[in-house]
Design a protein around this motif. Structure first.
Motif, mmCIF file in Angstrom:
data_model
loop_
_atom_site.group_PDB
_atom_site.id
_atom_site.type_symbol
_atom_site.label_atom_id
_atom_site.label_comp_id
_atom_site.label_asym_id
_atom_site.label_seq_id
_atom_site.Cartn_x
_atom_site.Cartn_y
_atom_site.Cartn_z
ATOM 1 N N VAL A 266 42.529 30.532 53.606
ATOM 2 C CA VAL A 266 43.116 31.629 54.367
ATOM 3 C C VAL A 266 44.605 31.358 54.579
ATOM 4 O O VAL A 266 45.014 30.217 54.809
ATOM 5 N N ALA A 267 45.382 32.428 54.501
ATOM 6 C CA ALA A 267 46.795 32.356 54.881
ATOM 7 C C ALA A 267 46.962 33.062 56.217
ATOM 8 O O ALA A 267 46.549 34.216 56.376
ATOM 9 N N TYR A 268 47.557 32.372 57.174
ATOM 10 C CA TYR A 268 47.895 32.952 58.472
ATOM 11 C C TYR A 268 49.395 33.213 58.462
ATOM 12 O O TYR A 268 50.193 32.290 58.310
ATOM 13 N N ILE A 269 49.761 34.469 58.596
ATOM 14 C CA ILE A 269 51.136 34.900 58.333
ATOM 15 C C ILE A 269 51.703 35.659 59.518
ATOM 16 O O ILE A 269 51.034 36.543 60.078
ATOM 17 N N GLU A 270 52.912 35.305 59.908
ATOM 18 C CA GLU A 270 53.695 36.118 60.853
ATOM 19 C C GLU A 270 54.821 36.768 60.076
ATOM 20 O O GLU A 270 55.670 36.090 59.523
ATOM 21 N N ASP A 271 54.808 38.111 60.021
ATOM 22 C CA ASP A 271 55.841 38.856 59.296
ATOM 23 C C ASP A 271 56.257 40.070 60.134
ATOM 24 O O ASP A 271 56.245 41.204 59.664
ATOM 25 N N TYR A 272 56.633 39.785 61.380
ATOM 26 C CA TYR A 272 57.067 40.825 62.314
ATOM 27 C C TYR A 272 58.583 40.935 62.201
ATOM 28 O O TYR A 272 59.322 40.182 62.811
ATOM 29 N N TYR A 273 59.035 41.860 61.352
ATOM 30 C CA TYR A 273 60.456 41.902 60.996
ATOM 31 C C TYR A 273 61.224 43.047 61.632
ATOM 32 O O TYR A 273 62.452 43.040 61.631
ATOM 33 N N GLU A 274 60.539 44.050 62.167
ATOM 34 C CA GLU A 274 61.197 45.207 62.780
ATOM 35 C C GLU A 274 60.631 45.365 64.177
ATOM 36 O O GLU A 274 59.439 45.624 64.348
ATOM 37 N N MET A 275 61.472 45.212 65.207
ATOM 38 C CA MET A 275 60.976 45.186 66.578
ATOM 39 C C MET A 275 60.641 46.599 67.048
ATOM 40 O O MET A 275 61.363 47.226 67.832
ATOM 41 N N ASP A 276 59.499 47.121 66.569
ATOM 42 C CA ASP A 276 59.157 48.524 66.814
ATOM 43 C C ASP A 276 58.538 48.750 68.191
ATOM 44 O O ASP A 276 58.294 49.892 68.570
ATOM 45 N N GLY A 277 58.304 47.689 68.947
ATOM 46 C CA GLY A 277 57.724 47.870 70.273
ATOM 47 C C GLY A 277 58.755 48.088 71.363
ATOM 48 O O GLY A 277 58.394 48.370 72.520
ATOM 49 N N LEU A 278 60.033 47.971 71.015
ATOM 50 C CA LEU A 278 61.090 48.118 72.000
ATOM 51 C C LEU A 278 61.661 49.531 71.990
ATOM 52 O O LEU A 278 61.656 50.208 70.953
ATOM 53 N N PRO A 279 62.175 49.991 73.115
ATOM 54 C CA PRO A 279 62.807 51.315 73.145
ATOM 55 C C PRO A 279 64.104 51.316 72.358
ATOM 56 O O PRO A 279 64.723 50.269 72.152
ATOM 57 N N ALA A 285 70.039 41.249 72.357
ATOM 58 C CA ALA A 285 69.373 40.167 73.090
ATOM 59 C C ALA A 285 67.874 40.404 73.183
ATOM 60 O O ALA A 285 67.075 39.480 72.965
ATOM 61 N N GLU A 286 67.467 41.640 73.486
ATOM 62 C CA GLU A 286 66.035 41.934 73.604
ATOM 63 C C GLU A 286 65.340 41.853 72.248
ATOM 64 O O GLU A 286 64.238 41.310 72.135
ATOM 65 N N ASN A 287 65.967 42.415 71.219
ATOM 66 C CA ASN A 287 65.358 42.369 69.894
ATOM 67 C C ASN A 287 65.197 40.937 69.401
ATOM 68 O O ASN A 287 64.145 40.560 68.865
ATOM 69 N N ILE A 288 66.220 40.129 69.598
ATOM 70 C CA ILE A 288 66.155 38.729 69.180
ATOM 71 C C ILE A 288 65.093 37.979 69.961
ATOM 72 O O ILE A 288 64.338 37.168 69.403
ATOM 73 N N GLN A 289 64.996 38.239 71.264
ATOM 74 C CA GLN A 289 63.994 37.557 72.080
ATOM 75 C C GLN A 289 62.582 37.905 71.621
ATOM 76 O O GLN A 289 61.708 37.020 71.555
ATOM 77 N N TRP A 290 62.333 39.168 71.301
ATOM 78 C CA TRP A 290 61.006 39.571 70.820
ATOM 79 C C TRP A 290 60.672 38.850 69.515
ATOM 80 O O TRP A 290 59.545 38.385 69.327
ATOM 81 N N LYS A 291 61.632 38.791 68.618
ATOM 82 C CA LYS A 291 61.376 38.100 67.360
ATOM 83 C C LYS A 291 61.171 36.615 67.587
ATOM 84 O O LYS A 291 60.270 35.989 66.988
ATOM 85 N N TYR A 292 61.968 36.029 68.437
ATOM 86 C CA TYR A 292 61.801 34.616 68.764
ATOM 87 C C TYR A 292 60.404 34.357 69.328
ATOM 88 O O TYR A 292 59.729 33.387 68.937
ATOM 89 N N ASN A 293 59.954 35.208 70.233
ATOM 90 C CA ASN A 293 58.626 35.027 70.827
ATOM 91 C C ASN A 293 57.532 35.041 69.766
ATOM 92 O O ASN A 293 56.605 34.215 69.787
#
Length: 379
Positions: A266-279, A285-293
């Motif tokens: 199995v490959a476990y992959i994080e590929d969250y590249y567009e912060m679509d959950g933010l307004p 700062a917020e976009n970077i923090q979400w990606k960092y998290n």
């Protein structure tokens, strides 16, 4: 659709690539040994020159450099899924400046500025010498000449460079660095205005399974195996990471790539590249923090030896947020003043956890923040 494949290349320790075994003059006269060598050198130079818009030029690296031959210290029996390996996301974009884009408008027409496509700023040879061992290659047909070249979405990167030229560059480098192995992710890039046809897939397959390629590409029974196996000979190519299961913009992808073995791989992959959950009003700062998290959460799973110790982890630290102007550079490196980027923010965590299994970590602008690669490889 040509799906992403992860494939190991290896270096022939005892055999070098010979482009010309002899050149016939008429039917009986063979070129002298020095003539053969000159022809081989000229052919090599021509191929590397044609590949230079993607490969760059190899100026070498010192054995004293911690990133040069870092795999040399790792035993052959080490499972590749147990390693920490730095990679670059959209590796081929390093030379895609606004000046480059402007020269290619005749091919692409008007598209968004180059800064939204560029994710790197150093050549493939510089990446290799800088410790990068995983490359993300997006390919489609070059316009007008029927060869396979390099893209990032609509952005054509080098219309006269063929994938064969770039692969030859990897072979050339690996022959100089026999302790190292390189992992390539190769997939058809959509949005290029080209067709992903059966003919294209066959053309790509033929390139990856040619006689020369079979001397370098290594993969054992749909699994990654050990580093030693990646240094040995095999004709098999790649593990299949099915795009149907690689969910777009997902921080937690679970993708089974081999069901033949007793234990599923199995490959476990994080590929969250567009912060679509933010307004839309969210800033850098917020976009970077979400990606960092999302990045750190996935890396925390990777180092947890009680979770999935014998499976593949791939974490993308790369991202963008085009709707409000956060380019890949801003997301990776910050705004240049008071907002640090993902690369600055993950460095302390990587340093605190040096020596643990991170899996594959894919970076944008990989070495602009000193110490990131060194922390991944425990140098």
């Amino acid at each position: 659709m040509v799906s992403p494949y992860l494939c190991f290349l290896y270096s022939l320790v005892f055999t070098t690539v010979s482009l010309y075994a002899g050149v016939a003059l008429g039917s009986t006269i063979l070129a002298s040994e020095s003539g053969q060598q000159s022809l081989a050198q000229a052919a090599l130079a021509e191929i590397l020159q044609r590949g230079a818009p993607i490969l760059g030029f190899d100026t070498g690296c010192s054995a004293l450099n911690a990133t040069c031959d870092w795999m040399a210290k790792i035993p052959d029996e080490t499972e590749l899924v147990h390693m920490s390996i730095p990679g670059t996301h959209d590796s081929s974009t390093w030379n895609y400046t606004q000046a480059t884009q402007d020269t290619l408008l005749g091919y692409t027409g008007p598209i968004v500025p180059a800064e939204y496509f560029q994710c790197q700023e150093h050549s493939f040879f510089q990446m290799l010498n800088g410790g990068i061992r995983v490359f993300d290659l997006r390919v489609a047909l070059n316009p007008g000449n029927g060869t396979i070249g390099f893209y990032h979405s609509q952005a054509l990167l080098a219309p006269n460079t063929r994938i064969e030229d770039v692969l030859f560059g990897f072979y050339y480098w690996l022959d100089l660095h026999p302790t190292e192995a390189v992992l390539l992710s190769v997939n058809y890039e959509s949005g290029t205005g080209t067709q992903d046809t059966l003919a294209f897939q066959k053309q790509l397959y033929d390139i990856l399974s040619s006689g020369l390629a079979n001397r370098y590409w290594v993969q054992i029974n749909g699994s990654l195996g050990t580093l030693g196996e990646a240094r040995e000979y095999s004709k098999r190519i790649g593990i299949h990471l099915d795009p149907e299961d690689w969910h777009d913009n997902d921080p937690n992808i679970t993708l089974v790539y081999n069901t033949i073995n007793e234990t599923e791989q199995v490959a476990y992959i994080e590929d969250y590249y567009e912060m679509d959950g933010l307004p839309p009003s969210a800033g850098a700062a917020e976009n970077i923090q979400w990606k960092y998290n999302a990045t750190i959460a996935h890396l925390q799973d990777a180092i947890n030896i009680d979770l999935h110790p014998d499976q593949l982890y791939i974490t993308f630290a790369s991202s963008e947020h085009d709707t409000d102007g956060e380019t890949p550079r801003i997301m990776a490196l910050g705004n240049g003043t008071d907002v640090p980027g993902v690369n600055q923010k993950i460095l302390p965590w990587l340093q605190e956890n040096k020596g643990k299994r991170f899996g594959i970590v894919m970076l944008d602008f990989f070495d602009t923040v000193p110490g990131v690669v060194e922390a991944i490889i425990d140098a």
